[in-house]
Design an enzyme around this catalytic site. Sequence first.
Site, PDB file in Angstrom:
ATOM      1  N   LYS A  68     -40.565 -67.261  21.433  1.00 58.57           N
ATOM      2  CA  LYS A  68     -39.212 -67.713  21.763  1.00 58.57           C
ATOM      3  C   LYS A  68     -39.022 -69.093  21.181  1.00 58.57           C
ATOM      4  O   LYS A  68     -39.988 -69.847  21.007  1.00 58.57           O
ATOM      5  CB  LYS A  68     -39.028 -67.781  23.291  1.00 58.57           C
ATOM      6  CG  LYS A  68     -37.584 -67.702  23.718  1.00 58.57           C
ATOM      7  CD  LYS A  68     -37.110 -66.268  23.686  1.00 58.57           C
ATOM      8  CE  LYS A  68     -35.656 -66.133  24.087  1.00 58.57           C
ATOM      9  NZ  LYS A  68     -35.294 -64.708  24.228  1.00 58.57           N
TER      10      LYS A  68
HETATM   11  P1  NAD Z   1     -24.185 -65.449  24.526  1.00 52.30           P
HETATM   12  O1  NAD Z   1     -24.333 -66.881  24.205  1.00 52.30           O
HETATM   13  O2  NAD Z   1     -23.581 -64.526  23.533  1.00 52.30           O
HETATM   14  O3  NAD Z   1     -23.295 -65.297  25.872  1.00 52.30           O
HETATM   15  C1  NAD Z   1     -23.658 -65.892  27.078  1.00 52.30           C
HETATM   16  C2  NAD Z   1     -22.538 -65.711  28.098  1.00 52.30           C
HETATM   17  O4  NAD Z   1     -22.956 -66.286  29.343  1.00 52.30           O
HETATM   18  C3  NAD Z   1     -21.248 -66.429  27.721  1.00 52.30           C
HETATM   19  O5  NAD Z   1     -20.142 -65.713  28.240  1.00 52.30           O
HETATM   20  C4  NAD Z   1     -21.388 -67.770  28.450  1.00 52.30           C
HETATM   21  O6  NAD Z   1     -20.120 -68.389  28.697  1.00 52.30           O
HETATM   22  C5  NAD Z   1     -22.071 -67.324  29.733  1.00 52.30           C
HETATM   23  N1  NAD Z   1     -22.852 -68.382  30.373  1.00 52.30           N
HETATM   24  C6  NAD Z   1     -23.614 -69.326  29.775  1.00 52.30           C
HETATM   25  N2  NAD Z   1     -24.179 -70.132  30.708  1.00 52.30           N
HETATM   26  C7  NAD Z   1     -23.755 -69.656  31.901  1.00 52.30           C
HETATM   27  C8  NAD Z   1     -23.978 -70.055  33.238  1.00 52.30           C
HETATM   28  N3  NAD Z   1     -24.741 -71.123  33.530  1.00 52.30           N
HETATM   29  N4  NAD Z   1     -23.379 -69.346  34.233  1.00 52.30           N
HETATM   30  C9  NAD Z   1     -22.590 -68.277  33.943  1.00 52.30           C
HETATM   31  N5  NAD Z   1     -22.350 -67.852  32.693  1.00 52.30           N
HETATM   32  C10 NAD Z   1     -22.919 -68.548  31.705  1.00 52.30           C
HETATM   33  O7  NAD Z   1     -25.634 -64.968  25.006  1.00 52.30           O
HETATM   34  P2  NAD Z   1     -26.225 -63.496  24.984  1.00 52.30           P
HETATM   35  O8  NAD Z   1     -26.863 -63.282  23.673  1.00 52.30           O
HETATM   36  O9  NAD Z   1     -25.212 -62.544  25.510  1.00 52.30           O
HETATM   37  O10 NAD Z   1     -27.396 -63.661  26.040  1.00 52.30           O
HETATM   38  C11 NAD Z   1     -27.181 -63.576  27.454  1.00 52.30           C
HETATM   39  C12 NAD Z   1     -28.491 -63.318  28.158  1.00 52.30           C
HETATM   40  O11 NAD Z   1     -29.055 -62.109  27.650  1.00 52.30           O
HETATM   41  C13 NAD Z   1     -29.551 -64.397  27.946  1.00 52.30           C
HETATM   42  O12 NAD Z   1     -30.307 -64.527  29.132  1.00 52.30           O
HETATM   43  C14 NAD Z   1     -30.423 -63.818  26.853  1.00 52.30           C
HETATM   44  O13 NAD Z   1     -31.755 -64.321  26.894  1.00 52.30           O
HETATM   45  C15 NAD Z   1     -30.382 -62.350  27.199  1.00 52.30           C
HETATM   46  N6  NAD Z   1     -30.687 -61.470  26.064  1.00 52.30           N
HETATM   47  C16 NAD Z   1     -29.947 -61.479  24.922  1.00 52.30           C
HETATM   48  C17 NAD Z   1     -30.270 -60.624  23.885  1.00 52.30           C
HETATM   49  C18 NAD Z   1     -29.443 -60.549  22.634  1.00 52.30           C
HETATM   50  O14 NAD Z   1     -29.706 -59.644  21.805  1.00 52.30           O
HETATM   51  N7  NAD Z   1     -28.459 -61.393  22.410  1.00 52.30           N
HETATM   52  C19 NAD Z   1     -31.365 -59.760  24.011  1.00 52.30           C
HETATM   53  C20 NAD Z   1     -32.112 -59.758  25.183  1.00 52.30           C
HETATM   54  C21 NAD Z   1     -31.747 -60.619  26.215  1.00 52.30           C
END
Ligand code: NAD
Length: 420
Positions: free
Chosen positions: A110
């Site tokens: 990571k």
């Molecule tokens: P992203 O940046 O595209 O979106 C994140 C969303 O969460 C946004 O709507 C943002 O406004 C909101 N957010 C941010 N901080 C926040 C908070 N403190 N409280 C409430 N909402 C909040 O991110 P993503 O890629 O969708 O990732 C979201 C989660 O999914 C993360 O935990 C990430 O590790 C996990 N994840 C993502 C992927 C991927 O392929 N993108 C894969 C596995 C896991």
Amino acid sequence: MAELSEFDSSLHRTALAQLDLAAARLQLEPNVHQVLRLPRRALVVSIPVRMDDGNTKVFLGYRVHHSTVLGPTKGGLRYDLGVNLGETTALAMLMTWKCALMGLPYGGAKGGVRCNPRELSKQELEHLTRRYTTEIILLIGPDLDIPAPDLGTDEQVMAWMMDTYSMTQGKSVPGVVTGKPLIVGGSAGRREATGRGLVYALYQAARRLGQDLRGRKVVVQGFGNVGSVAARLLWRDDTVIAGISDVKGGIWNPHGIDIRQLEAHIAEAGGVGGFPGADPVSNAELLERPCDILIPAAVGGQIREDNADRIKATIVAEGANGPTTPEADVILRDRGVTVIPDIVANAGGVVVSYFEWVQGLQYYFWRESEIVSRLQEVMTRAFNRVWALGAKEGTDLRTAALMEGIRRVAEGYRVRGLYP
Ligand code: NAD
């Protein structure tokens, strides 16, 4: 066990507690357990960036390789103010178990930069990304460590990373990152992969529980890459999307939010706030609203000891990494809530990243329908394996998933032996 204070953070404590629990159930050999509690290597870098106003600002960045037992490392890159060494290390560890569980030939990694990407201009973001990539360049490569997007990063950030790495090699190296734009070797279906994979896992859970998802009330925390895709797919499948939030707060309409209208609103307003078809609600409150399915898809540590007994959902599908603390896990389990753990529910992203990496190495690209059907097959198989193991061992799904992932890594470690 080794001193771990360098990595201390709430998510790291959660990751260690989960590992220790699964290790005890597996009766893991103590020497192996000790090795798995620590990352293989961790790099801390400073990233000076010339800001648009002419001043220099220095950011802190990290890249952690947790394990290289099963192959090169794979894991996302996070731009967020909450990034620190402990969180990055915990997320790298989760990636190790996730890749092993999904049968991918990777160890876990990571990366992250402590910043608020929403406050940076496009040029500042590009400078930050290119300098960060240069600082960690010794640790990345198509057969070494392959970053991908995560919280706060996207296809554009991956394109800058790939370009920076490629410039140092004197040739284009598409396999160094995944989640790239299609035009430079990205994969069809990668952007939607995590949300789509989550929906496949959710369907399997509903099937096992004898439930029909149509008409069920869903709450999604976080409307980014993961949350928005999951919400859109479930909405199309006639579930009622009753609540959604982003970093600034949430919206609630028990009769259902029209996702197409919400997306049009976000394109204008920049966030879910102010959507006319729903009432405002805080992020904390939204988690506790009456619903059948809760999808935390934002940040870690959202379901804790202090709110777990007020969660109304009967299924929690973890889009985010580490949204539930170990104390909350116990409360949810005792209340009969089915938690589809992060390393299963959000694994679709790394699965299609693997497809992208394979396509890039072969310079041969697959059709989207092929990606989608292979993703569905991998997610369904993994979910059912975890469900069966949970039933056999009498554990919740998280413990079963961790046991399976950790067992595979430990087996790899055993056959490879300890160097020198
Ligand atoms: P992203 O940046 O595209 O979106 C994140 C969303 O969460 C946004 O709507 C943002 O406004 C909101 N957010 C941010 N901080 C926040 C908070 N403190 N409280 C409430 N909402 C909040 O991110 P993503 O890629 O969708 O990732 C979201 C989660 O999914 C993360 O935990 C990430 O590790 C996990 N994840 C993502 C992927 C991927 O392929 N993108 C894969 C596995 C896991």
